[in-house]
Design a protein around this motif. Structure first.
Motif, PDB file in Angstrom:
ATOM      1  N   PHE A  36       0.713  -0.975  -0.244  1.00  0.00           N
ATOM      2  CA  PHE A  36       0.039  -0.224  -0.033  1.00  0.00           C
ATOM      3  C   PHE A  36       0.776   0.922   0.132  1.00  0.00           C
ATOM      4  CE2 PHE A  36      -2.793  -3.223   1.043  1.00  0.00           C
ATOM      5  CZ  PHE A  36      -4.421  -3.210   0.953  1.00  0.00           C
ATOM      6  N   TRP A  37       2.508   1.303   0.279  1.00  0.00           N
ATOM      7  CA  TRP A  37       2.727   2.249  -0.438  1.00  0.00           C
ATOM      8  C   TRP A  37       3.768   2.476  -1.131  1.00  0.00           C
ATOM      9  CZ3 TRP A  37       6.331   0.543   4.369  1.00  0.00           C
ATOM     10  CH2 TRP A  37       6.057   0.537   5.932  1.00  0.00           C
ATOM     11  N   ALA A  38       3.334   1.190  -2.557  1.00  0.00           N
ATOM     12  CA  ALA A  38       3.129   1.427  -4.100  1.00  0.00           C
ATOM     13  C   ALA A  38       1.850   2.924  -4.499  1.00  0.00           C
ATOM     14  CB  ALA A  38       3.578   0.434  -4.312  1.00  0.00           C
ATOM     15  N   ALA A  42       6.657   4.254  -9.984  1.00  0.00           N
ATOM     16  CA  ALA A  42       8.379   3.842  -9.815  1.00  0.00           C
ATOM     17  C   ALA A  42       8.597   2.573  -8.845  1.00  0.00           C
ATOM     18  CB  ALA A  42       9.517   4.660  -9.144  1.00  0.00           C
ATOM     19  N   THR A  43       7.507   2.878  -7.323  1.00  0.00           N
ATOM     20  CA  THR A  43       6.956   2.237  -6.562  1.00  0.00           C
ATOM     21  C   THR A  43       7.139   0.555  -7.065  1.00  0.00           C
ATOM     22  OG1 THR A  43       4.544   3.281  -6.150  1.00  0.00           O
ATOM     23  CG2 THR A  43       7.591   3.760  -4.843  1.00  0.00           C
ATOM     24  N   ASN A  44       5.714   0.792  -7.881  1.00  0.00           N
ATOM     25  CA  ASN A  44       5.252  -0.420  -8.230  1.00  0.00           C
ATOM     26  C   ASN A  44       5.904  -1.154  -9.547  1.00  0.00           C
ATOM     27  OD1 ASN A  44       1.978  -0.982  -7.726  1.00  0.00           O
ATOM     28  ND2 ASN A  44       2.273   1.456  -8.359  1.00  0.00           N
ATOM     29  N   LEU A  45       7.155  -0.082 -10.087  1.00  0.00           N
ATOM     30  CA  LEU A  45       7.575  -1.146 -10.795  1.00  0.00           C
ATOM     31  C   LEU A  45       8.513  -2.072  -9.609  1.00  0.00           C
ATOM     32  CD1 LEU A  45       8.557  -1.997 -13.367  1.00  0.00           C
ATOM     33  CD2 LEU A  45      10.510   0.288 -14.102  1.00  0.00           C
ATOM     34  N   LEU A 252      12.130  -7.873   2.686  1.00  0.00           N
ATOM     35  CA  LEU A 252      10.895  -6.926   2.492  1.00  0.00           C
ATOM     36  C   LEU A 252      10.778  -6.105   3.006  1.00  0.00           C
ATOM     37  CD1 LEU A 252       8.479  -9.844   2.855  1.00  0.00           C
ATOM     38  CD2 LEU A 252       8.720  -8.373   1.339  1.00  0.00           C
ATOM     39  N   LEU A 253      11.773  -5.721   4.986  1.00  0.00           N
ATOM     40  CA  LEU A 253      11.928  -5.176   4.998  1.00  0.00           C
ATOM     41  C   LEU A 253      12.713  -3.543   4.544  1.00  0.00           C
ATOM     42  CD1 LEU A 253      12.568  -6.498   8.933  1.00  0.00           C
ATOM     43  CD2 LEU A 253      10.280  -4.842   7.674  1.00  0.00           C
ATOM     44  N   PHE A 254      13.376  -4.144   3.288  1.00  0.00           N
ATOM     45  CA  PHE A 254      14.950  -3.277   3.381  1.00  0.00           C
ATOM     46  C   PHE A 254      13.914  -2.450   1.861  1.00  0.00           C
ATOM     47  CE2 PHE A 254      17.206  -2.567  -0.663  1.00  0.00           C
ATOM     48  CZ  PHE A 254      18.005  -1.199   0.115  1.00  0.00           C
ATOM     49  N   LEU A 255      13.165  -4.113   1.465  1.00  0.00           N
ATOM     50  CA  LEU A 255      12.160  -2.988   0.548  1.00  0.00           C
ATOM     51  C   LEU A 255      10.854  -1.940   0.557  1.00  0.00           C
ATOM     52  CD1 LEU A 255      10.986  -3.719  -2.861  1.00  0.00           C
ATOM     53  CD2 LEU A 255       9.254  -5.303  -1.279  1.00  0.00           C
ATOM     54  N   GLY A 256      10.271  -2.548   1.767  1.00  0.00           N
ATOM     55  CA  GLY A 256       9.854  -1.410   2.293  1.00  0.00           C
ATOM     56  C   GLY A 256      10.011   0.396   2.396  1.00  0.00           C
ATOM     57  N   GLY A 257      11.296  -0.289   2.814  1.00  0.00           N
ATOM     58  CA  GLY A 257      12.397   1.489   2.798  1.00  0.00           C
ATOM     59  C   GLY A 257      12.388   1.279   2.060  1.00  0.00           C
ATOM     60  N   LEU A 261      11.027   5.212   0.342  1.00  0.00           N
ATOM     61  CA  LEU A 261      11.574   6.470  -0.107  1.00  0.00           C
ATOM     62  C   LEU A 261      11.565   7.024  -1.238  1.00  0.00           C
ATOM     63  CD1 LEU A 261      14.535   8.079   0.124  1.00  0.00           C
ATOM     64  CD2 LEU A 261      15.586   6.263  -1.219  1.00  0.00           C
ATOM     65  N   PHE A 262      10.748   5.841  -2.302  1.00  0.00           N
ATOM     66  CA  PHE A 262      10.116   6.447  -3.301  1.00  0.00           C
ATOM     67  C   PHE A 262       9.011   6.798  -3.597  1.00  0.00           C
ATOM     68  CE2 PHE A 262      14.065   4.266  -4.456  1.00  0.00           C
ATOM     69  CZ  PHE A 262      14.907   5.059  -5.170  1.00  0.00           C
ATOM     70  N   LYS A 263       7.847   6.627  -2.693  1.00  0.00           N
ATOM     71  CA  LYS A 263       7.263   7.038  -3.388  1.00  0.00           C
ATOM     72  C   LYS A 263       6.011   8.936  -2.859  1.00  0.00           C
ATOM     73  CE  LYS A 263       4.618   7.539   2.282  1.00  0.00           C
ATOM     74  NZ  LYS A 263       3.881   6.801   2.817  1.00  0.00           N
ATOM     75  N   ASN A 264       5.287   8.669  -3.658  1.00  0.00           N
ATOM     76  CA  ASN A 264       4.713  10.125  -3.513  1.00  0.00           C
ATOM     77  C   ASN A 264       4.550  10.940  -2.090  1.00  0.00           C
ATOM     78  OD1 ASN A 264       5.046  10.130  -6.509  1.00  0.00           O
ATOM     79  ND2 ASN A 264       2.373   9.841  -7.158  1.00  0.00           N
TER      80      ASN A 264
END
Length: 264
Positions: A36-38, A42-45, A252-257, A261-264
Motif C-alpha cells: 500500500f506504500w506503492a 517507480a514503486t509499483n515497478l 522485505l523490510l529493506f524493500l519497504g524502506g 523513499l520513492f513513494k509520492n
C-alpha cells in the motif's frame, strides 16, 4: 475443479521451498502492508520486479500463477472499473451523461489493479511452496504467545489443518456429485443466471450431507484413539528457523524502506 490452487502444493527444492513456513507467513503479512506504500510508477515497478524475481526463484511455471488469478478476475475487473467511473479529480478525459472518466480515476484504477494482482501472485507463491500442514503448524506456532490469555491456539491449528486437508476431498466429492447429476440430465451451463443458481442446489445439499458425515466419522475416530492436543503432545514436523529466514524478512523490510523513499 482440477485448476483450483487453494491448498495445492508443488514439491520442489528451491530457495523458497526451504524457507521456514513461519517466515513465509510473516513475509505475507509484511508484503500486504508495504504494497500500500506503492503509489506511483517507480514503486509499483519495484514491487513487480521483486515479485517476479520470487516467482523465478521458486522454479514454478507461470501458468500456475495464472490459474490462481483466474477465480479473482471478476472481482479485480469490478473493483478496477468502479475506480475508473466513480473516482473524481484530475483532468476529465471522457464524459457521457453521469459517466465521467478522469486522469485520477485511471491512475487509482491502475494502482488497485496492480495491488490485487501482486497480492494474489504472492499468496499463490506461498501456497505452492508450502505444504498445507506446515502452514497450519506455522499459524499455531505464531499464535502460541496468545495461549497465556486462554486462547485455544492448538485447537485453532487443528481446525486449520483439518480444513486444508479436506479441501481436495471436498473437490473430489463435488466432481462426483456433478457427474452423478449430469447423468440424471442436469445441465449446469444452460439457462439464465437464476436457473444456473438453482442448478447448484442439487450439488450443495448432498455435499453438505457427506461433509457432516465425514466430520462425524473423523471425530469418532479421534475420540476412539484417545486424541488429546495441547501441552505435552509431540510433533512429527519440527519447524527450524534459519539465518535464511531472517534474511528473507530483512529483504522485505529493506524493500519497504525503498517504497517509503520513492513513494509520492
Amino acid at each position: 475443479m482440477n485448476n483450483l490452487i487453494l491448498g495445492r502444493y508443488i514439491p520442489g527444492d528451491s530457495l523458497l521451498h526451504r524457507l521456514d513456513p513461519r517466515s513465509k507467513l510473516l513475509a505475507m503479512f509484511i508484503y500486504i502492508i508495504i504494497i500500500f506504500w506503492a503509489n506511483n510508477l517507480a514503486t509499483n515497478l519495484l514491487m513487480t520486479v521483486f515479485t517476479l524475481s520470487l516467482v523465478f526463484l521458486s522454479g514454478i511455471k507461470i501458468t500456475h500463477f495464472l490459474k490462481g488469478l483466474r477465480p479473482m478476475v471478476v472481482l479485480i475487473l469490478f473493483t478496477t472499473l468502479f475506480q475508473v467511473f466513480f473516482t473524481q479529480g484530475g483532468q476529465v478525459l471522457f464524459q457521457f451523461w453521469i459517466i465521467k472518466i478522469t486522469s485520477l480515476g485511471l491512475s487509482q484504477a491502475a494502482l488497485i489493479f496492480m495491488r490485487f494482482v501482486l497480492i494474489i501472485v504472492f499468496s499463490t507463491l506461498l501456497t505452492l511452496t508450502t505444504t498445507p500442514l506446515s502452514l497450519a503448524d506455522a499459524v499455531e506456532s505464531l499464535l502460541r504467545p496468545l495461549s497465556r490469555f486462554k486462547v485455544p491456539v492448538h485447537e485453532i491449528g487443528l481446525m486449520l489443518s483439518l480444513s486444508l486437508r479436506f479441501v481436495p476431498t471436498l473437490m473430489d466429492d463435488t466432481t462426483r456429485i456433478m457427474n452423478a447429476q449430469r447423468a440424471r440430465g442436469v445441465d449446469f451451463g444452460e439457462g439464465n443466471l437464476m436457473q444456473k443458481v438453482k442448478s447448484i442446489i442439487p450439488i450443495l445439499i448432498p455435499l453438505f450431507a457427506s461433509s457432516f458425515k465425514r466430520a462425524d466419522a473423523l471425530a469418532t475416530a479421534m475420540e476412539a484413539r484417545g486424541y488429546q492436543g495441547g501441552d505435552g503432545r509431540s510433533k512429527y514436523r519440527l519447524l527450524s528457523w534459519k539465518f535464511l529466514d531472517s534474511l528473507a524478512l530483512l529483504s522485505l523490510l529493506f524493500l519497504g524502506g525503498l517504497l517509503l523513499l520513492f513513494k509520492n
